[in-house]
Every structure is written in structure tokens, then in C-alpha cells.
Design a protein around this motif. Structure first.
Motif, mmCIF file in Angstrom:
data_model
loop_
_atom_site.group_PDB
_atom_site.id
_atom_site.type_symbol
_atom_site.label_atom_id
_atom_site.label_comp_id
_atom_site.label_asym_id
_atom_site.label_seq_id
_atom_site.Cartn_x
_atom_site.Cartn_y
_atom_site.Cartn_z
ATOM 1 N N TRP A 1 0.831 -1.205 0.000
ATOM 2 C CA TRP A 1 0.000 0.000 0.000
ATOM 3 C C TRP A 1 0.866 1.256 0.000
ATOM 4 O O TRP A 1 0.538 2.239 -0.660
ATOM 5 N N ALA A 2 1.946 1.221 0.763
ATOM 6 C CA ALA A 2 2.839 2.377 0.814
ATOM 7 C C ALA A 2 3.475 2.608 -0.552
ATOM 8 O O ALA A 2 3.493 3.731 -1.055
ATOM 9 N N ASN A 3 4.004 1.565 -1.166
ATOM 10 C CA ASN A 3 4.640 1.699 -2.478
ATOM 11 C C ASN A 3 3.666 2.159 -3.549
ATOM 12 O O ASN A 3 4.045 2.868 -4.471
ATOM 13 N N LYS A 4 2.421 1.744 -3.448
ATOM 14 C CA LYS A 4 1.408 2.134 -4.432
ATOM 15 C C LYS A 4 0.828 3.513 -4.148
ATOM 16 O O LYS A 4 0.087 4.049 -4.954
ATOM 17 N N GLY A 5 1.123 4.077 -2.974
ATOM 18 C CA GLY A 5 0.576 5.383 -2.623
ATOM 19 C C GLY A 5 -0.850 5.304 -2.120
ATOM 20 O O GLY A 5 -1.568 6.299 -2.109
ATOM 21 N N SER A 6 -1.287 4.117 -1.718
ATOM 22 C CA SER A 6 -2.656 3.941 -1.242
ATOM 23 C C SER A 6 -2.849 4.426 0.184
ATOM 24 O O SER A 6 -3.875 5.005 0.514
ATOM 25 N N ILE A 7 -1.902 4.152 1.032
ATOM 26 C CA ILE A 7 -2.020 4.491 2.454
ATOM 27 C C ILE A 7 -1.174 5.734 2.742
ATOM 28 O O ILE A 7 -0.090 5.881 2.171
ATOM 29 N N PRO A 8 -1.648 6.654 3.576
ATOM 30 C CA PRO A 8 -0.847 7.851 3.859
ATOM 31 C C PRO A 8 0.408 7.509 4.668
ATOM 32 O O PRO A 8 0.317 6.883 5.728
ATOM 33 N N CYS A 9 1.551 7.874 4.136
ATOM 34 C CA CYS A 9 2.818 7.615 4.807
ATOM 35 C C CYS A 9 3.902 8.429 4.128
ATOM 36 O O CYS A 9 3.651 9.124 3.152
ATOM 37 N N GLY A 10 5.084 8.347 4.641
ATOM 38 C CA GLY A 10 6.223 9.022 4.053
ATOM 39 C C GLY A 10 7.465 8.191 4.291
ATOM 40 O O GLY A 10 7.483 7.325 5.159
ATOM 41 N N LYS A 11 8.464 8.451 3.509
ATOM 42 C CA LYS A 11 9.689 7.692 3.638
ATOM 43 C C LYS A 11 10.779 8.591 4.180
ATOM 44 O O LYS A 11 10.991 9.693 3.694
ATOM 45 N N LEU A 12 11.457 8.131 5.195
ATOM 46 C CA LEU A 12 12.584 8.833 5.777
ATOM 47 C C LEU A 12 13.796 7.943 5.566
ATOM 48 O O LEU A 12 13.949 6.913 6.222
ATOM 49 N N GLY A 13 14.610 8.323 4.590
ATOM 50 C CA GLY A 13 15.721 7.446 4.204
ATOM 51 C C GLY A 13 15.145 6.209 3.545
ATOM 52 O O GLY A 13 14.451 6.285 2.545
ATOM 53 N N THR A 14 15.367 5.042 4.135
ATOM 54 C CA THR A 14 14.826 3.796 3.581
ATOM 55 C C THR A 14 13.679 3.252 4.425
ATOM 56 O O THR A 14 13.192 2.158 4.178
ATOM 57 N N THR A 15 13.244 4.028 5.431
ATOM 58 C CA THR A 15 12.226 3.559 6.366
ATOM 59 C C THR A 15 10.894 4.265 6.127
ATOM 60 O O THR A 15 10.840 5.489 6.028
ATOM 61 N N TRP A 16 9.823 3.486 6.012
ATOM 62 C CA TRP A 16 8.483 4.050 5.887
ATOM 63 C C TRP A 16 8.026 4.551 7.247
ATOM 64 O O TRP A 16 8.235 3.886 8.259
#
Length: 190
Positions: A1-16
Motif C-alpha cells: 500500500w505504501a509503495n502504491k501510494g494507497s495508504i498515507p505515509c512518508g519515507k525517511l531514508g529507507t524507512t516508511w
């Protein structure tokens, strides 16, 4: 979901990273049937940038550049609370520098007070030495992106459009040599 942009999140470096309140709001919307409108297949630079949101300056200070660009972006009709935008940009920078290398930085935030995805671009005629960058080179081009909290997919696509445009050395060199904002806008949109 994160990779597809479905769920609200953000990436800090390599960590969601996930904000509990954003995920809870997203779940509530899914359960109530209030689904976000379909994400456009293609986002172009013209969709998020206008000539009046380009700034050519001679600042050599990261803080000054971020303040100047926040001011430019804050005048956009899409930004409801310019002070919140500035505050969140600086909070984001404290977490981790947005200098991505090749003389480019992409500070970015998602806020409820932003009604639609918007971008401003600052080009410094001087090297911004105090802007930490992955390749340890000074920053000269700063693309500031702001989106609404629920525009994760559009947000990621916009960051992709910016990265794609600025991966070309010719485009970066042309921007750093641009004599005025209109010329810089044409370079970015073509």
C-alpha cells in the motif's frame, strides 16, 4: 500500500513512516465509502508549477532559501496556512536534509491546510554550502512541494516528475544559467 501510494505515509531514508491519525482517518474513509478521487495517470510540471512560483536569487543560505520559497509557495491559492507550511518545512528539514545530490534539494510536506498539490522552485546564483546533500555538493536548485495529507499518490508522482526532469545535467545547468524566471519555467516545463 505504501509503495502504491494507497495508504498515507512518508519515507525517511529507507524507512516508511506512518502517522497514526492519518492512518486512522484513511481507514475511516475506506470503511465509510468516502474514497479519494481517482489519482490522475499523469502529472506534469505545468500541473503543479506556475511562472510566478519560480525565484532566482543570490542567497547562499539554506535557511534564507527555505524562507523565501515558503513565502512564494505560501502566496498560492492552494496554501491555506502559510505559517504552518513554513513551520512544517523546517520540521521536515530537521529530521533529514532534503538535499538529494547533483546541486538539487526537494523539501516537501503534506498538510491539511493545503487544498491541492503545488510547487515552487528556487534557483540560487550562489552555492548554498550549508544545505547538506547526499553527494556533499552545494545546492543551487530547490524544488519545494506541498500537498494535502490525502494526496499521497499525486505527491509521489510529483516527486518523480521533479526527479526525472532534474536528473539531466543539461537541464540543471540550463536552470543555473537562466537569466529570468520565465526562462527557468520554460526549461522545467519542456
Amino acid at each position: 500500500w505504501a509503495n502504491k501510494g494507497s495508504i498515507p505515509c512518508g519515507k525517511l531514508g529507507t524507512t516508511w513512516r506512518f502517522k497514526r491519525e492519518e492512518v486512522e482517518r484513511w481507514v475511516d474513509e475506506k470503511l465509510s465509502g468516502n474514497v479519494e478521487s481517482k489519482t490522475p495517470e499523469h502529472i506534469s510540471m505545468e500541473d503543479v508549477l506556475s511562472p510566478d512560483r519560480i525565484l532566482i536569487t543570490d542567497t547562499n543560505s539554506k535557511t534564507e532559501m527555505l524562507e523565501l520559497l515558503s513565502g512564494v509557495l505560501g502566496r498560492s491559492e492552494s496554501v491555506g496556512d502559510p505559517d504552518a507550511l513554513t513551520k512544517e518545512i523546517f520540521i521536515r528539514e530537521e529530521l533529514m536534509s532534503t538535499g538529494i545530490g547533483f546541486n538539487v534539494a526537494v523539501p516537501h510536506v503534506r498538510l491539511d491546510s493545503v487544498s491541492g498539490l503545488v510547487m515552487a522552485v528556487g534557483i540560487s546564483q550562489s552555492a548554498i554550502e550549508d544545505y547538506e546533500s547526499l553527494d556533499e555538493q552545494p545546492v543551487r536548485i530547490v524544488c519545494m512541494v506541498a500537498a494535502r495529507n490525502d494526496q499521497h499518490a499525486q505527491y509521489l508522482k510529483t516527486l518523480g516528475v521533479v526527479s526525472k526532469a532534474l536528473k539531466s545535467k543539461d537541464v540543471r545547468d540550463s536552470l543555473m544559467e537562466a537569466s529570468d524566471e520565465t526562462s527557468a519555467y520554460l526549461i522545467l516545463t519542456q
